[in-house]
Scaffold this motif. Sequence first.
Motif, short mmCIF file in Angstrom:
data_model
loop_
_atom_site.label_atom_id
_atom_site.label_comp_id
_atom_site.label_asym_id
_atom_site.label_seq_id
_atom_site.Cartn_x
_atom_site.Cartn_y
_atom_site.Cartn_z
N THR A 123 0.85 -1.21 0.00
CA THR A 123 0.00 0.00 0.00
C THR A 123 0.88 1.26 0.00
OG1 THR A 123 -1.64 -1.22 1.27
CG2 THR A 123 -1.89 1.17 1.24
N GLU A 124 1.87 1.24 0.87
CA GLU A 124 2.78 2.39 0.99
C GLU A 124 3.48 2.67 -0.35
OE1 GLU A 124 6.99 3.34 3.34
OE2 GLU A 124 5.89 1.51 3.75
N LEU A 125 4.00 1.60 -0.98
CA LEU A 125 4.75 1.78 -2.23
C LEU A 125 3.84 2.24 -3.37
CD1 LEU A 125 7.07 -1.34 -1.97
CD2 LEU A 125 7.85 1.04 -2.11
N LEU A 126 2.66 1.60 -3.48
CA LEU A 126 1.76 1.96 -4.58
C LEU A 126 1.26 3.41 -4.43
CD1 LEU A 126 -0.29 -1.33 -5.16
CD2 LEU A 126 1.46 -0.35 -6.63
N LYS A 127 1.05 3.81 -3.19
CA LYS A 127 0.63 5.20 -2.97
C LYS A 127 1.76 6.15 -3.31
CE LYS A 127 -3.22 4.62 0.17
NZ LYS A 127 -3.70 4.59 1.54
N ALA A 128 3.00 5.75 -2.93
CA ALA A 128 4.16 6.61 -3.18
C ALA A 128 4.38 6.85 -4.68
CB ALA A 128 5.41 5.97 -2.57
N ILE A 129 4.08 5.82 -5.50
CA ILE A 129 4.29 6.00 -6.95
C ILE A 129 3.00 6.45 -7.64
CG2 ILE A 129 6.25 4.39 -7.13
CD1 ILE A 129 4.15 2.35 -8.28
N GLY A 130 1.96 6.68 -6.86
CA GLY A 130 0.70 7.20 -7.41
C GLY A 130 -0.09 6.20 -8.21
N ALA A 151 7.41 -1.60 -11.61
CA ALA A 151 8.66 -2.34 -11.50
C ALA A 151 9.56 -1.71 -10.43
CB ALA A 151 9.37 -2.37 -12.85
N LEU A 152 9.55 -0.38 -10.37
CA LEU A 152 10.34 0.33 -9.36
C LEU A 152 9.82 0.01 -7.94
CD1 LEU A 152 11.23 3.94 -10.51
CD2 LEU A 152 12.57 2.51 -8.97
N ALA A 153 8.49 -0.01 -7.82
CA ALA A 153 7.89 -0.32 -6.52
C ALA A 153 8.28 -1.74 -6.11
CB ALA A 153 6.37 -0.18 -6.60
N ARG A 154 8.27 -2.65 -7.09
CA ARG A 154 8.65 -4.04 -6.80
C ARG A 154 10.11 -4.10 -6.35
NH1 ARG A 154 8.68 -8.16 -11.71
NH2 ARG A 154 10.47 -6.86 -12.24
N ALA A 155 10.96 -3.33 -7.06
CA ALA A 155 12.39 -3.32 -6.71
C ALA A 155 12.61 -2.81 -5.29
CB ALA A 155 13.15 -2.45 -7.71
N LEU A 156 11.72 -1.94 -4.81
CA LEU A 156 11.89 -1.33 -3.48
C LEU A 156 11.16 -2.10 -2.38
CD1 LEU A 156 11.32 2.36 -4.58
CD2 LEU A 156 13.49 1.36 -3.84
N ALA A 157 10.47 -3.19 -2.77
CA ALA A 157 9.59 -3.88 -1.82
C ALA A 157 10.29 -4.24 -0.51
CB ALA A 157 8.99 -5.12 -2.47
N ASN A 158 11.46 -4.83 -0.61
CA ASN A 158 12.17 -5.26 0.61
C ASN A 158 13.15 -4.20 1.09
OD1 ASN A 158 11.05 -7.74 1.38
ND2 ASN A 158 12.09 -8.78 -0.31
N ASP A 159 12.95 -2.95 0.63
CA ASP A 159 13.78 -1.81 1.04
C ASP A 159 15.28 -2.09 0.87
OD1 ASP A 159 14.11 0.71 1.92
OD2 ASP A 159 13.94 0.24 4.05
N PRO A 160 15.70 -2.49 -0.35
CA PRO A 160 17.10 -2.85 -0.55
C PRO A 160 18.00 -1.62 -0.57
CG PRO A 160 15.97 -2.90 -2.64
CD PRO A 160 14.94 -2.54 -1.62
N PRO A 161 19.24 -1.72 -0.12
CA PRO A 161 20.15 -0.57 -0.13
C PRO A 161 20.67 -0.25 -1.54
CG PRO A 161 21.26 -2.48 0.79
CD PRO A 161 19.86 -2.89 0.55
N ILE A 162 20.58 -1.23 -2.45
CA ILE A 162 21.13 -1.02 -3.80
C ILE A 162 20.01 -1.15 -4.85
CG2 ILE A 162 22.80 -1.87 -5.53
CD1 ILE A 162 24.23 -3.27 -3.10
#
Lengths: 220, 416
Positions: A123-130, A151-162
């Motif tokens: 929810t947080e990620l989808l809202k962040a990317i609108g 795809a960007l939201a998916r890449a950030l799902a587990n809050d990766p540092p890279i």
Amino acid sequence: MIELEGIKKVFRMGSQSLEALKGVSLKIERGEFISIMGPSGSGKSTLMNIIGCLDTPTEGEYVLDSDRVAGLSFDQLAAVRNRKIGFVFQNFNLLPYATAWENVELPLLFDGKNARKRKERVTELLKAIGLYDWREHRPSELSGGQQQRIALARALANDPPILLADEPTGNLDSRSGEEIMDILTELWKEGRTIVMVTHNDRISAHSQRIVRLFDGLVLP
Amino acid sequence: MNLTLPRFFWNEFRKRRKKAALITFALFWGTLSILLLLAFGQGMSTQFRVSFSGLGETLIMITGGQASLTFEGLPKGRPIRLYREDIAYLRERIPEALRIVPESYNNWQVSAGGKEVNRSVHGTTAEFALMRTQVPQMGGRFINADDNALGRKIAFIGWNVAKDLFGTEDPVGKEIVINRVPFTVIGVLMKKLQDSMYQGPDADQIYLPFSSFSMIDSQREIDRIHIQPRGPEQSKLVAERVRVLLGRKYRFDAADRYALGVWNTIEDSKEGLAIFKGIEIFLGIIGGLTLLIGAVGVTNLMYAVVKERTKEIGIKLAIGARRRIIIQQFILETMFIFAKGTFWGFIAAFNIVHLIRLIPVNYESFGIEAYLLRPIFSLRIFVAYVIILGVLVFLSGIFPALRASRSNPIESLRYE
């Protein structure tokens, strides 16, 4: 954070062999935003795949967060890809049968996160990317820019540092491309390490440092 | 396994179910074919047993004959007759026999309500019902010990006799006249398959208490002795002892095959059952081979599915799917398909079997339909089938799943 020393990659096809990387040494610090540039066949994508633990070098040493990647098993590499590295591909690589929500949820599922945490994070990620209102849509029902944002939201799902982005704007119109670059820049400012492959000077201008490859070697 | 993953796999499977339709249909068709094959096999075998037991179960029938060998100075050609006293004589001397009952018969005019027919009328005892599968229809009964002791004028009739004399009316309690003597009907034989007989099918017979029969029949000798050994394995021994004992009593050679008529139904049925057992085994082998072919088909189709989904596997590996997740997904999908195909195959086979069983069978014709139209759906066979097919399908799914899990993420991502 990312240390590559004398990385070589040889592809064998029958009796033929092709040396895609001929001894690349590269150090990327935490929180850096670098672009890897070079002509086609220079080894950009091969280098990106090795940094992303999708492929292993034929020779050389790759140390990621003090861990020697060469010593990691298939599943340990999968865990690294799941938690430490987020991928953004030129052609998005979303699962066609899954909805936007499910695509973003997938890395969290693979990491064994419980339903409540998954719901909160997606929810947080989808809202962040609108794109929260588009959560039940499949990739085929979304525009290129929307797909890349998923795809960007998916890449950030587990809050990766890279974050590794391979030609992230290559399949987008200029406006969508700018939007994606704005998000990537924002993520870098939040402290993430961004490694981007591009051959577009305008796109690479967003990065702090440009690494140029030619014929499998880093140009000085 | 994370419990949420199977739900995710299920969701994915549901979205792709049209693509899996071919494999699902193959499993549905295989299940339907094999279950029907086995149901018909078992039904035919059972119907054979039923029709054979229509005459009686584990039964030896003795009739009088003619001596064909000279014996202790006596000439050949002498008639050998059986008498009521022989029953007690044999009972005392053959402990291996569970039951020994007499039977006499004669053809007489039988009338009721202005209708008259000529039928075979038998005199016997209560135990005859147990030996010759004489099951009464609802509301009736067979002859009992009291009927014999009191010489009651009662009759148990075959369903054809009932139809000929009473039409659709219930004959129980009504009067029939046999050889000018009135008898009350106490029961009608329930319809049954009967492929072996002597005086015609039981449907056409009338049974009286032996004592009552003797009152209207002048002959002293009896026509038939029915013997039921304690176990089928004792049938040969019992038959041989009857020859020896009656040979000693009536002075004929026990080795004389014509002095007595001995019909050992147990030995006859062994041959028939062996044939049907052979058919069952043959059908089982066909079923097993079909299962194997089906399993190879499922493997091939699953390989095709893995190939088609190479890119999807690459994406999942790239975002952190471990090897076991890929394996689990393909195995679970294979098992979902297996469950779906088998479930609908089971439903279809179950309904077809029960619809076929609704088709009426003419018990008097002994035609092929009496054997074919009574397939039996066995839950035991279905459970065994599910276990065997489940293992085969699991094995069919594991190899494609292993291949998928060993995919190179880069090559998979490039696959178009």
